[in-house]
Design a protein around this motif. Structure first.
Motif, PDB file in Angstrom:
ATOM      1  N   CYS A  94      -4.340   5.859  -1.017  1.00 27.34           N
ATOM      2  CA  CYS A  94      -5.478   6.115  -1.916  1.00 27.34           C
ATOM      3  C   CYS A  94      -6.788   6.359  -1.194  1.00 27.34           C
ATOM      4  O   CYS A  94      -7.710   6.958  -1.757  1.00 27.34           O
ATOM      5  N   ASP A 117      -2.678   1.547   0.010  1.00 26.11           N
ATOM      6  CA  ASP A 117      -3.164   2.036   1.301  1.00 26.11           C
ATOM      7  C   ASP A 117      -2.958   0.940   2.333  1.00 26.11           C
ATOM      8  O   ASP A 117      -2.896  -0.247   1.989  1.00 26.11           O
ATOM      9  N   LEU A 123      -9.025   0.018   0.710  1.00 24.98           N
ATOM     10  CA  LEU A 123      -8.664  -0.615  -0.554  1.00 24.98           C
ATOM     11  C   LEU A 123      -9.892  -1.176  -1.267  1.00 24.98           C
ATOM     12  O   LEU A 123     -10.026  -1.035  -2.492  1.00 24.98           O
ATOM     13  N   VAL A 139      -5.282  -2.659  -6.583  1.00 15.63           N
ATOM     14  CA  VAL A 139      -4.994  -2.089  -5.263  1.00 15.63           C
ATOM     15  C   VAL A 139      -4.079  -3.034  -4.517  1.00 15.63           C
ATOM     16  O   VAL A 139      -4.097  -4.244  -4.736  1.00 15.63           O
ATOM     17  N   ARG A 140      -3.256  -2.455  -3.649  1.00 20.32           N
ATOM     18  CA  ARG A 140      -2.354  -3.267  -2.841  1.00 20.32           C
ATOM     19  C   ARG A 140      -2.224  -2.657  -1.452  1.00 20.32           C
ATOM     20  O   ARG A 140      -2.231  -1.442  -1.293  1.00 20.32           O
ATOM     21  N   GLN A 141      -2.123  -3.530  -0.454  1.00 24.33           N
ATOM     22  CA  GLN A 141      -1.998  -3.064   0.930  1.00 24.33           C
ATOM     23  C   GLN A 141      -0.532  -2.792   1.238  1.00 24.33           C
ATOM     24  O   GLN A 141       0.349  -3.599   0.914  1.00 24.33           O
TER      25      GLN A 141
END
Length: 251
Positions: A94, A117, A123, A139-141
């Protein structure tokens, strides 16, 4: 008086945030270095070179983010069925969230966005971007090549990110995206127009077309935000025309 246009508000917020600790000359110098990395030292992108240092991060957010937004918004508005709107939108790689926000905001009812991302700064920036446009998001890593994707139904976006993957990782992602399209999930891939950026494009185009999709090239003349235009001039670049290419499977 605050502008009612969320795009204008977003740009103003980016300027306030990134110029709080950096000067315009510092950001413009960083933009020149960032542009050089994209053109001449692409092998460093996989190791995070594009976001190494506050100056490059500011240049990426203030310059490339708005350009990506304007292009993806234009693409979504001109692809049949793209703005019909699924309940969710998966924004792969993203970055600052600009491309995902552009597609989501172009829909009649904004879908819930899930930004994925590997970079923590990206993020955090993406979360701010989605929030600026009033888009419900999380959002997630994770590494997009191996990440477990949220279940269908969802639209899937990979904008300006596949070119940074190693060949084996990108090759492994292709059948996963085609399978999601077979499950009726729309899939949109966007990359720069320059051929050297994506030597793998022909293979992906043929796979998308064989699955019933389409490939397009885009040239957009748009009024740039003043800060983007100013940085464009200062860095010796020329974005009077924003270009890109896309692959689309309507699901």
């Amino acid at each position: 008086m605050e502008s009612p246009d969320p795009f204008v508000r977003w740009i103003a917020a980016l300027e306030a945030k990134h110029f709080a600790e950096l000067t315009f000359p510092e950001v413009s110098r960083a933009l020149r270095a960032l542009s050089s990395t994209y053109v001449e030292r692409r092998q460093k992108l996989a190791h995070g070179a594009a976001l190494s240092g506050a100056g490059k991060r500011a240049a990426f957010a203030l310059f490339y983010g708005p350009l990506h937004y304007l292009l993806v918004q234009h693409i979504a508005a001109n692809l049949p069925g793209a703005t019909r709107g699924a309940a969710a939108l998966i924004d792969l790689g993203c970055g600052t969230g600009a491309s995902g926000a552009a597609w989501a905001h172009a829909c009649g009812t904004a879908p819930r966005v899930i930004g994925i991302d590997r970079h923590p700064w990206a993020l955090a920036e993406a979360a701010d971007t989605y929030r600026s446009f009033g888009i419900p998001a999380s959002v997630r890593q994770g590494d997009i090549a191996a990440a477990t994707l949220p279940k269908a139904p969802a639209s899937i976006l990979a904008a300006f990110t596949l070119n940074e993957l190693a060949d084996p990782a990108r090759d492994a992602l292709l059948p996963r995206l085609l399978e999601r399209a077979r499950q009726r999930d729309p899939v949109l891939v966007v990359e720069p127009l320059a051929g050297f950026v994506a030597p793998w494009w022909k293979k992906w185009r043929e796979a998308f077309e064989a699955a019933g999709g389409r490939a397009d090239e885009w040239r957009l003349r748009a009024e740039l935000p003043p800060i983007v235009e100013k940085l464009d001039r200062a860095a010796g670049l020329n974005h009077r025309e924003i270009t890109g290419r896309s692959l689309w499977l309507a699901g």
